[in-house]
Each structure stands twice: as structure tokens, then as C-alpha cells.
Design a protein around this motif. Structure first.
Motif, PDB file in Angstrom:
ATOM      1  N   ASN A 170      38.889  68.432  26.710  1.00  9.06           N
ATOM      2  CA  ASN A 170      39.562  68.564  25.420  1.00  9.06           C
ATOM      3  C   ASN A 170      39.198  69.890  24.782  1.00  9.06           C
ATOM      4  O   ASN A 170      38.046  70.127  24.406  1.00  9.06           O
ATOM      5  N   THR A 171      40.185  70.783  24.638  1.00  5.60           N
ATOM      6  CA  THR A 171      39.956  72.056  23.958  1.00  5.60           C
ATOM      7  C   THR A 171      40.685  72.113  22.624  1.00  5.60           C
ATOM      8  O   THR A 171      40.730  73.163  21.996  1.00  5.60           O
ATOM      9  N   THR A 172      41.258  70.988  22.192  1.00  2.00           N
ATOM     10  CA  THR A 172      41.901  70.939  20.880  1.00  2.00           C
ATOM     11  C   THR A 172      40.846  70.697  19.810  1.00  2.00           C
ATOM     12  O   THR A 172      39.676  70.462  20.105  1.00  2.00           O
ATOM     13  N   SER A 173      41.274  70.706  18.565  1.00  3.20           N
ATOM     14  CA  SER A 173      40.363  70.407  17.454  1.00  3.20           C
ATOM     15  C   SER A 173      40.406  68.937  17.053  1.00  3.20           C
ATOM     16  O   SER A 173      39.746  68.547  16.087  1.00  3.20           O
ATOM     17  N   VAL A 174      41.154  68.124  17.794  1.00  8.49           N
ATOM     18  CA  VAL A 174      41.274  66.705  17.441  1.00  8.49           C
ATOM     19  C   VAL A 174      39.901  66.039  17.541  1.00  8.49           C
ATOM     20  O   VAL A 174      39.232  66.118  18.574  1.00  8.49           O
ATOM     21  N   GLY A 175      39.484  65.414  16.485  1.00  9.22           N
ATOM     22  CA  GLY A 175      38.174  64.779  16.430  1.00  9.22           C
ATOM     23  C   GLY A 175      37.143  65.577  15.660  1.00  9.22           C
ATOM     24  O   GLY A 175      36.046  65.092  15.390  1.00  9.22           O
ATOM     25  N   MET A 176      37.493  66.793  15.266  1.00 10.11           N
ATOM     26  CA  MET A 176      36.531  67.646  14.568  1.00 10.11           C
ATOM     27  C   MET A 176      36.210  67.103  13.184  1.00 10.11           C
ATOM     28  O   MET A 176      35.040  67.061  12.773  1.00 10.11           O
ATOM     29  N   VAL A 195      34.838  69.921  21.210  1.00 12.10           N
ATOM     30  CA  VAL A 195      34.613  69.721  19.781  1.00 12.10           C
ATOM     31  C   VAL A 195      33.146  69.381  19.548  1.00 12.10           C
ATOM     32  O   VAL A 195      32.571  68.544  20.244  1.00 12.10           O
ATOM     33  N   ILE A 196      32.531  70.041  18.566  1.00 16.24           N
ATOM     34  CA  ILE A 196      31.141  69.745  18.221  1.00 16.24           C
ATOM     35  C   ILE A 196      31.108  68.504  17.337  1.00 16.24           C
ATOM     36  O   ILE A 196      31.724  68.468  16.280  1.00 16.24           O
ATOM     37  N   GLY A 197      30.396  67.493  17.791  1.00 19.15           N
ATOM     38  CA  GLY A 197      30.291  66.268  17.009  1.00 19.15           C
ATOM     39  C   GLY A 197      30.248  65.047  17.909  1.00 19.15           C
ATOM     40  O   GLY A 197      30.568  65.110  19.097  1.00 19.15           O
ATOM     41  N   ASN A 198      29.840  63.936  17.341  1.00 19.10           N
ATOM     42  CA  ASN A 198      29.856  62.663  18.052  1.00 19.10           C
ATOM     43  C   ASN A 198      31.263  62.102  17.948  1.00 19.10           C
ATOM     44  O   ASN A 198      31.553  61.205  17.159  1.00 19.10           O
ATOM     45  N   THR A 199      32.158  62.653  18.736  1.00 18.85           N
ATOM     46  CA  THR A 199      33.587  62.423  18.566  1.00 18.85           C
ATOM     47  C   THR A 199      34.018  61.060  19.099  1.00 18.85           C
ATOM     48  O   THR A 199      33.341  60.436  19.923  1.00 18.85           O
ATOM     49  N   GLU A 200      35.168  60.649  18.646  1.00 24.56           N
ATOM     50  CA  GLU A 200      35.748  59.394  19.126  1.00 24.56           C
ATOM     51  C   GLU A 200      36.015  59.463  20.624  1.00 24.56           C
ATOM     52  O   GLU A 200      35.882  58.456  21.344  1.00 24.56           O
ATOM     53  N   ALA A 205      34.398  57.335  25.961  1.00 24.52           N
ATOM     54  CA  ALA A 205      34.027  57.616  27.351  1.00 24.52           C
ATOM     55  C   ALA A 205      32.695  57.001  27.747  1.00 24.52           C
ATOM     56  O   ALA A 205      32.525  56.540  28.883  1.00 24.52           O
ATOM     57  N   ASN A 206      31.742  57.007  26.826  1.00 20.12           N
ATOM     58  CA  ASN A 206      30.389  56.554  27.179  1.00 20.12           C
ATOM     59  C   ASN A 206      30.318  55.100  27.644  1.00 20.12           C
ATOM     60  O   ASN A 206      29.672  54.808  28.664  1.00 20.12           O
ATOM     61  N   PRO A 207      30.950  54.148  26.961  1.00 18.12           N
ATOM     62  CA  PRO A 207      30.807  52.744  27.367  1.00 18.12           C
ATOM     63  C   PRO A 207      31.368  52.432  28.747  1.00 18.12           C
ATOM     64  O   PRO A 207      30.956  51.449  29.377  1.00 18.12           O
ATOM     65  N   ILE A 208      32.328  53.230  29.241  1.00 19.74           N
ATOM     66  CA  ILE A 208      32.916  52.926  30.546  1.00 19.74           C
ATOM     67  C   ILE A 208      32.210  53.666  31.675  1.00 19.74           C
ATOM     68  O   ILE A 208      32.643  53.596  32.829  1.00 19.74           O
ATOM     69  N   GLY A 209      31.130  54.382  31.338  1.00 19.42           N
ATOM     70  CA  GLY A 209      30.336  55.031  32.364  1.00 19.42           C
ATOM     71  C   GLY A 209      30.817  56.399  32.806  1.00 19.42           C
ATOM     72  O   GLY A 209      30.336  56.929  33.821  1.00 19.42           O
ATOM     73  N   ALA A 210      31.762  56.979  32.085  1.00 16.06           N
ATOM     74  CA  ALA A 210      32.214  58.324  32.432  1.00 16.06           C
ATOM     75  C   ALA A 210      31.113  59.338  32.134  1.00 16.06           C
ATOM     76  O   ALA A 210      30.371  59.203  31.158  1.00 16.06           O
ATOM     77  N   LYS A 211      30.986  60.336  32.975  1.00 20.20           N
ATOM     78  CA  LYS A 211      30.067  61.433  32.677  1.00 20.20           C
ATOM     79  C   LYS A 211      30.632  62.219  31.507  1.00 20.20           C
ATOM     80  O   LYS A 211      31.830  62.518  31.474  1.00 20.20           O
ATOM     81  N   THR A 212      29.807  62.539  30.523  1.00 19.96           N
ATOM     82  CA  THR A 212      30.291  63.263  29.348  1.00 19.96           C
ATOM     83  C   THR A 212      29.505  64.547  29.114  1.00 19.96           C
ATOM     84  O   THR A 212      28.308  64.607  29.376  1.00 19.96           O
ATOM     85  N   ILE A 213      30.212  65.545  28.633  1.00 14.41           N
ATOM     86  CA  ILE A 213      29.616  66.807  28.185  1.00 14.41           C
ATOM     87  C   ILE A 213      30.154  67.077  26.793  1.00 14.41           C
ATOM     88  O   ILE A 213      31.372  67.087  26.579  1.00 14.41           O
ATOM     89  N   SER A 214      29.263  67.277  25.853  1.00 16.01           N
ATOM     90  CA  SER A 214      29.670  67.396  24.448  1.00 16.01           C
ATOM     91  C   SER A 214      29.860  68.850  24.031  1.00 16.01           C
ATOM     92  O   SER A 214      29.340  69.779  24.666  1.00 16.01           O
TER      93      SER A 214
END
Length: 251
Positions: A170-176, A195-200, A205-214
Motif C-alpha cells: 500500500n503506497t496510498t495515504s488510506v489509513g493515515m 503509511v506510518i501508524g497502526n493502520t487498519e 493482516a496480523n490475525p490471519i498470519g500474513a507477514k507484515t511490514i509497517s
């Protein structure tokens, strides 16, 4: 504060600034803490920019460097003397300008930071990139060996945002500034949110076990590159981590 005011009120031997349509305070906090820690006689001021050409002239005359933020990352290259691409032969946006005796050299620390944290091999993967701004160009370059689907409102392809893929970026600002997510559901094994933040998006993504990078991880990595370009020294990683923990409570 505008750039001329920052110049008029400067109190250190070197002035670094950010130029943004809507400046924030994150950079100021990181730089003040790190400049103090490393005993560097410099200050960093976030400035609102309404005339990029005029402000770049002021940077050339009065500043040691400038951080270029949205929406100027593509156009700022017109006002520098040299651009150092992070990938040989590639023309990319810029986000860092260093002033060496009146000669302005531009760098793309956004790409370097993204590459530092997104270290997987993208060859043969299917990557969905959301957005078509400057950061999307960095994502496309990083994933050049992947099959890319790009979804953006401006190109009328936003309906592709939920396409099943290996990696979602995601390179949009949605969730900022809201609890919105750019996708209706997670359809990827890896989710990278710029987006910087604990976004939606990350919360989905976290509960389904996807690898995430913030976005915070990307910011910290690009900051370290930028600090080195500005000062010719590495920032103390423990201090960087402490500031990040203060500003980004979810890190």
C-alpha cells in the motif's frame, strides 16, 4: 512555519529542513534527539512549502540539506544539480537533498529504506501495488522481477485492489488519518503498508498470519540513510529505536 522563517530564526550552525504541503513533527523529533546525542551543531525544521522553486533557491543559499516530502518528490529533481539513483540507470523520485558548497545532490532514501526492510526475493511473485504516487515508483522498482498489478483511483483501476497476490504493497495515504483500509479483505501472504501508524490494513493482516511490514519500519530505515547523507556518520541505532518506540507505540 515557512522556510524563510526557519532561516531567520535558526540557532545552530547548520540548518536542515523538510519541505511539505502538510509538514509533521516526526522528523523534527528524530533529528533533534540524534543531533543532541551525537553533539552535532545542527537543527531540523519542518516547513510548509507553497513555492518549491523559491524554497529550493533558499535551500541552496542557506541550508545544509532538505527532506522532500509529498507532493514534491517527483518535481524537486528539477531544482538540483545531481541526482544519485539507488539503482543504476533508474530515474526515481527523490526525498533527500544535500547541499555541499552550493551544489545540491539528491538521493532516494525512501527506496533504500523500503529495500532494507522488504528483503524477500520478489522474482516470480505476484505483487499488487496500491497507488500511483512517488512511493509506488519505488515499489515497482523494488519488485521489477515480479508480476505487478497496480491499482489506483487516478488510473481507474482501483477495483483491482483486492486481487489475490503474494505481496500487497500500500503506497496510498488510506489509513493515515482514519480507520479505513484500502482493501476489503487480505488476499496476500505479505502486506507492506507505507503509511506510518497502526493502520487498519495491518490490523486486518496480523490475525490471519500474513507477514507484515509497517510504515514505521520503512521510515526508520530511510531515516538512517538520510541521517548518514546529512552528517557522514551512522545514527546510534539504540537511540533511533528509543525515539521510534516513543513516537510509534506499536513498534
Amino acid at each position: 512555519m515557512n522556510l524563510q522563517s526557519a532561516i531567520d530564526w535558526r540557532s545552530k550552525s547548520k540548518l536542515f529542513v523538510s519541505l511539505a504541503a502538510k509538514p509533521g513533527k516526526t522528523g523534527e523529533t528524530f533529528y533533534k534527539t540524534l543531533f543532541d546525542h551525537h553533539s552535532i551543531d545542527a537543527e531540523y525544521v519542518a516547513c510548509v512549502c507553497t513555492d518549491l522553486a523559491q524554497d529550493m533557491q533558499l535551500v541552496r543559499r542557506h541550508c545544509a540539506g532538505a527532506s522532500i516530502t509529498m507532493p514534491f518528490k517527483r518535481t524537486a529533481a528539477h531544482f538540483v544539480d545531481t541526482t544519485v539513483s539507488p539503482v543504476a540507470g533508474a530515474i526515481t523520485p527523490i526525498n533527500t537533498v544535500v547541499n555541499r558548497n552550493g551544489i545540491l545532490t539528491a538521493y532516494n532514501c525512501d527506496y533504500l529504506g523500503l529495500a532494507d526492510v522488504a528483503t524477500q526475493n520478489f522474482k516470480g511473485l505476484h505483487v499488487v501495488i496500491l497507488g500511483d504516487g512517488a512511493m509506488s515508483e519505488n515499489a515497482r522498482l523494488l519488485c521489477k522481477d515480479a508480476t505487478i498489478t497496480q491499482a489506483s483511483r487516478r488510473s481507474h483501476t482501483w477495483q483491482l485492489r483486492n486481487t489475490q497476490c503474494d505481496v500487497l504493497i500500500n503506497t496510498t495515504s488510506v489509513g493515515m488519518n482514519s480507520a479505513d483500509s484500502p482493501v476489503d479483505y487480505i488476499n496476500a501472504n505479505t502486506v507492506i503498508d507505507c503509511v506510518i501508524g497502526n493502520t487498519e490494513l495491518l490490523r486486518k493482516a496480523n490475525p490471519i498470519g500474513a507477514k507484515t511490514i509497517s510504515g514505521a519500519e520503512i521510515y526508520i530505515a530511510q531515516f538512517s540513510h538520510q541521517f548518514k547523507y546529512y552528517t557522514n556518520q551512522e545514527p546510534d541505532r539504540l537511540v533511533v529505536a528509543a525515539v521510534a518506540k516513543q513516537l510509534f507505540s506499536y513498534v
